[in-house]
Write a protein that holds these residues in place. Sequence first.
Motif, mmCIF file in Angstrom:
data_model
loop_
_atom_site.group_PDB
_atom_site.id
_atom_site.type_symbol
_atom_site.label_atom_id
_atom_site.label_comp_id
_atom_site.label_asym_id
_atom_site.label_seq_id
_atom_site.Cartn_x
_atom_site.Cartn_y
_atom_site.Cartn_z
ATOM 1 N N PHE A 68 15.399 10.716 -30.220
ATOM 2 C CA PHE A 68 14.872 11.753 -31.100
ATOM 3 C C PHE A 68 15.938 12.146 -32.118
ATOM 4 C CE2 PHE A 68 12.781 12.214 -27.000
ATOM 5 C CZ PHE A 68 11.440 12.349 -27.332
ATOM 6 N N GLU B 107 20.979 13.965 -32.483
ATOM 7 C CA GLU B 107 20.080 13.054 -31.798
ATOM 8 C C GLU B 107 20.165 13.318 -30.296
ATOM 9 O OE1 GLU B 107 23.928 11.041 -32.708
ATOM 10 O OE2 GLU B 107 22.222 10.560 -33.996
ATOM 11 N N MET C 204 16.760 14.913 -34.920
ATOM 12 C CA MET C 204 16.296 16.273 -35.191
ATOM 13 C C MET C 204 17.153 16.913 -36.279
ATOM 14 S SD MET C 204 15.392 17.591 -31.294
ATOM 15 C CE MET C 204 14.291 18.862 -31.912
ATOM 16 N N GLY D 53 13.793 13.673 -23.465
ATOM 17 C CA GLY D 53 12.681 14.453 -23.982
ATOM 18 C C GLY D 53 12.750 15.922 -23.616
ATOM 19 N N TYR E 80 22.217 18.074 -38.172
ATOM 20 C CA TYR E 80 21.485 16.923 -37.635
ATOM 21 C C TYR E 80 22.010 16.608 -36.243
ATOM 22 C CZ TYR E 80 20.153 11.994 -37.060
ATOM 23 O OH TYR E 80 19.658 10.806 -36.572
ATOM 24 N N VAL F 104 14.384 18.281 -26.137
ATOM 25 C CA VAL F 104 13.750 18.558 -27.430
ATOM 26 C C VAL F 104 13.331 20.019 -27.525
ATOM 27 C CG1 VAL F 104 11.778 18.022 -28.914
ATOM 28 C CG2 VAL F 104 13.052 16.177 -27.800
ATOM 29 N N GLU G 95 13.873 20.609 -35.777
ATOM 30 C CA GLU G 95 12.580 19.928 -35.780
ATOM 31 C C GLU G 95 12.802 18.426 -35.656
ATOM 32 O OE1 GLU G 95 10.271 20.987 -39.185
ATOM 33 O OE2 GLU G 95 9.987 23.074 -38.541
ATOM 34 N N VAL G 96 11.890 17.757 -34.964
ATOM 35 C CA VAL G 96 11.989 16.300 -34.824
ATOM 36 C C VAL G 96 11.697 15.656 -36.173
ATOM 37 C CG1 VAL G 96 11.036 14.251 -33.704
ATOM 38 C CG2 VAL G 96 11.348 16.364 -32.381
ATOM 39 N N TYR H 22 16.269 22.323 -28.308
ATOM 40 C CA TYR H 22 16.686 22.278 -29.703
ATOM 41 C C TYR H 22 15.639 22.901 -30.624
ATOM 42 C CZ TYR H 22 20.563 19.295 -28.276
ATOM 43 O OH TYR H 22 21.705 18.820 -27.689
ATOM 44 N N GLU H 23 14.371 22.728 -30.297
ATOM 45 C CA GLU H 23 13.325 23.389 -31.094
ATOM 46 C C GLU H 23 13.459 24.904 -30.990
ATOM 47 O OE1 GLU H 23 9.707 20.103 -31.146
ATOM 48 O OE2 GLU H 23 9.803 21.557 -29.492
ATOM 49 N N GLU I 108 12.370 12.136 -36.566
ATOM 50 C CA GLU I 108 11.995 10.749 -36.272
ATOM 51 C C GLU I 108 12.146 10.507 -34.773
ATOM 52 O OE1 GLU I 108 13.833 7.824 -38.792
ATOM 53 O OE2 GLU I 108 13.641 6.239 -37.302
ATOM 54 N N LYS I 109 11.226 9.740 -34.216
ATOM 55 C CA LYS I 109 11.340 9.316 -32.824
ATOM 56 C C LYS I 109 11.349 7.802 -32.776
ATOM 57 C CE LYS I 109 9.239 9.427 -28.234
ATOM 58 N NZ LYS I 109 8.063 9.859 -27.410
#
Length: 210
Positions: A201, A170, A203, A174, A168, A177, A186-187, A180-181, A189-190
């Motif tokens: 974010f 955070e 993730m 932006g 996990y 993201v 994967e996200v 990390y993807e 929660e935003k």
Amino acid sequence: MTEKPIQDLGGLHIMTAEDIPRFAACTAEAYRGYPLFDHLFGPAYNPSAVETIFGASMRCSRGLLGVSDTAAADAVALFLPPGAKGPSTAGFLAHGGLGLLVSAGLGTVRRLSTYESYCKEVMGRHTDGDTWYLFNLCVRPECQGKGLSSKVMRPVLEHIGDRGQRCYLETQKGSNVGLYEHLGFEVAEKGTVPGSDIPHFAMVWESGRR
């Protein structure tokens, strides 16, 4: 299942107590212009405070895994494995955090406390007792764009995946993201950092999605 020894992480340098000043200095350089730290330490970025926060956190955390590309620490990643003890308030203050009151002021301490409470709330919705936490990932500005983030992340994610565990993190930027993807996160929660308009974010990386 044969477990990969923690000493063998794709040739990465594994942090010892002597490395903490270099790891903290790398972090302070890397976070210039990062929106969260501009908010916490406004009106101007305070590299000394950032170095204090991460140095004290590393010293008082139990079970923390720190890795870098080389001993010079141009790229740094800090992980808390399942069951590891992150920085407590008492431990943080005892290991240099008290200096934060002098270098940053009470306003920063209050904003940092509010932010940490928010992070714990979000994290509680997306982690369990078998989840690693990416505490920090940073690359010195002059070394960015050379693939060092992936270099320090992939061997540890492989280590986590070999155990069927999760990771996990955070981020408040932006543009991070996509990085990390690319690594398989994967996200989940935003949200928004309290007292600001900065996105937050959360993730998650699942071993089954490698």
